[in-house]
Design an enzyme around this catalytic site. Structure first.
Site, PDB file in Angstrom:
ATOM      1  N   HIS A   1       0.386   4.287   4.966  1.00  0.00           N
ATOM      2  CA  HIS A   1       0.322   5.061   3.819  1.00  0.00           C
ATOM      3  C   HIS A   1       0.630   6.451   3.400  1.00  0.00           C
ATOM      4  O   HIS A   1       0.620   7.104   2.476  1.00  0.00           O
ATOM      5  CB  HIS A   1      -1.384   5.203   3.382  1.00  0.00           C
ATOM      6  CG  HIS A   1      -2.429   3.259   3.310  1.00  0.00           C
ATOM      7  ND1 HIS A   1      -3.178   3.337   3.715  1.00  0.00           N
ATOM      8  CD2 HIS A   1      -1.587   2.496   3.654  1.00  0.00           C
ATOM      9  CE1 HIS A   1      -3.722   2.581   3.689  1.00  0.00           C
ATOM     10  NE2 HIS A   1      -2.006   0.822   4.028  1.00  0.00           N
TER      11      HIS A   1
ATOM     12  N   SER B   1       1.291  -0.966  -0.103  1.00  0.00           N
ATOM     13  CA  SER B   1      -0.137   0.114   0.357  1.00  0.00           C
ATOM     14  C   SER B   1       0.732   1.121  -0.120  1.00  0.00           C
ATOM     15  O   SER B   1       0.627   2.478  -0.782  1.00  0.00           O
ATOM     16  CB  SER B   1      -0.820   0.252   1.366  1.00  0.00           C
ATOM     17  OG  SER B   1      -1.862  -1.412   1.510  1.00  0.00           O
TER      18      SER B   1
END
Length: 492
Positions: free
Chosen positions: A181, A127
């Site tokens: 993230h 991610s």
């Protein structure tokens, strides 16, 4: 100004390679026995997941390897779908070599920030790298004024929307690594802003500004990793101690953990590992003390309760072990190993019926072949230890018949036993205990008057076993309630 045409651009080989590599790693872990639906952090640690104590104690490669591991097939599918969509857009813009650097550095940046923010959490997934690719595309397109690309006009808005939606989703979900993230996104935004646009048809071209940007970002990421070690000095000792415990060097592990515990008294993992080291040297009382400390600091951790139950069992504190295992099963009802160890504890207390029931539950819930075989062997052993049954065709000696009033009393006691079990199932421990104590007294009286009747001693023993189960269940609920900060029930 020369305008590059991407209409004849070669296929996105790096994007395909990265997707293939992520999928190949996932298949390899699945073949090795790691769950494809919900793998544990411990299982992924063996494959290179990021975990502060391991990463900061001589295994920095986990910062990169963790970006190719995933917590299940859904996690993998979502990340690969996003990587494919973004990679086929970004790779022609940057060129394959610069795109590869963007992906890898973004993944590293996400791992480093994740370790800085929550070093005691096992993290994995692409991610951070995917967010970095999105960030790189955003700033690359924003600064390319007057530069025409053969991409749809709404592409920038779509990528910005993708980032915004997924960040909002990450904040809303407690089990999502938002730090990873954000770390990847920031690295991607900076690299996209500093990279020089490619103005030739050379798909692999790396310009001096792009290389300089990549080098600068690598230095920043390296500094972040260094800061993580300075911010969490006890984690390196924790990682070394974990390897010592695994290797059986318990005394060395105890020395490491004592120093880590002094620096950070609230580090629960230090108490857990110290308990394991004490257990390795059979210092069970000290192991229980460390687990008590850890349990006071962490709510609802079935692993700590399970380990304390094991230590209590080694000390011969069967009732305490049963309470801990029962508490484990309140938190994780399908934990097969919890049922198995609870069966062992019941067997040691002499409660064969309860032990048999727990071994059967362990057998029904086990996913591990070894545990399934152990549960089956335990059931076989219990069956052999049971009193021999009468041969087929034989009959028990006739029992003394109960007088009319006493027969009615026996039937009423059986009904009360069923009612007490219902009260136990509903968590009404005091009512169940009162009923069972009165039941046992009356059943004893009947058994004394009718010594040849075999039903009455069974009724006495059933009431005793049920009363013991009431105490076990109440103690287990007390343990769970205390961990959650709720009012514990009063045990009879």
């Amino acid at each position: 100004m020369t305008t590059p045409s991407f209409a004849t651009e070669p296929r996105p080989i790096i994007t395909r390679l990265l997707v293939s590599l992520n999928v190949a790693v996932f298949i390899a872990t699945a073949v090795a026995g790691v769950s494809v639906i919900d793998p544990s952090g411990e299982a992924l640690l063996r494959w290179g997941a990021d975990f502060g104590p391991r990463t900061l104690s001589g295994e920095p490669w986990r910062l990169l390897t963790s970006t190719f591991l995933h917590f299940g097939i859904i996690h993998l599918a979502l990340n690969m779908w996003c990587l494919w969509a973004l990679g086929t857009l970004a790779e022609p813009l940057f060129g394959w070599a610069a795109f590869l650097l963007l992906y890898l550095l973004s993944g590293l940046g996400g791992s480093v920030l994740s370790m800085l923010v929550h070093p005691m959490v096992v993290s994995a997934g692409a991610s951070g790298a995917v967010f970095g690719v999105a960030g790189g595309v955003i700033t690359f397109l924003l600064r390319s004024d007057g530069f025409k690309f053969s991409v749809p006009t709404k592409t920038l808005g779509s990528v910005v929307g993708f980032v915004g939606y997924n960040l909002a989703y990450s904040f809303a979900r407690p089990n999502v690594d938002i730090a990873g993230h954000i770390g990847g996104l920031v690295v991607g935004l900076l690299l996209g802003a500093m990279s020089q646009r490619r103005v030739t048809d050379d798909a692999a071209r790396l310009t001096v500004p792009s290389l300089t940007a990549a080098l600068a970002m690598a230095l920043v990421i390296g500094y972040g990793a260094h800061r993580a070690q300075r911010l969490h000095p006890s984690l390196a000792a924790l990682g070394r101690a974990e390897r010592d415990v695994t290797a059986g060097a318990y005394d060395r592990a105890i020395a490491e953990l004592d120093s880590a515990r002094v620096r950070d008294p609230d580090l629960v993992e230090a108490h857990r590992l110290l308990a394991r080291a004490y257990a390795g040297t059979r210092r069970w009382q000290e192991a229980v003390a460390e687990l008590d400390t850890a349990i006071r600091r962490v709510a609802d951790d079935p692993g700590l309760l399970f380990e304390r139950g094991n230590a209590q069992l080694e000390l011969g504190h069967t009732d305490r072990a049963i309470a801990d295992y029962a508490a484990v099963l309140r938190l994780a009802p399908r934990a097969a190993v919890g049922h198995y160890n609870l069966g062992i504890a019941y067997a040691r207390r002499g409660d064969g019926d309860s032990a048999r029931a727990e071994f059967e539950r362990a057998l029904a819930n086990a996913t591990d072949d070894t545990l399934r075989r152990d549960a089956q062997n335990a059931l076989t052993h219990l069956a052999r230890a049971s009193p021999p049954r009468l041969p087929v065709g034989s009959v028990e000696p006739p029992a003394t018949e109960l007088a009319g009033g006493d027969a009615q009393l026996r039937d009423r006691l059986r009904t009360q036993l069923a009612q007490a079990q219902d009260s136990l199932d509903r968590g009404r421990y005091t009512a169940a205990a009162v009923t069972l104590r009165a039941l046992e007294r009356e059943a004893r009286g009947l058994a004394a008057r009718y010594p040849d009747n075999l039903d009455l001693p069974r009724l006495v023993s059933d009431s005793r076993r049920s009363l013991a189960r009431v105490r076990d269940a109440c103690l287990a609920e007390q343990i769970v309630a205390e961990r959650r900060g709720a009012t514990p029930p009063a045990c009879p």
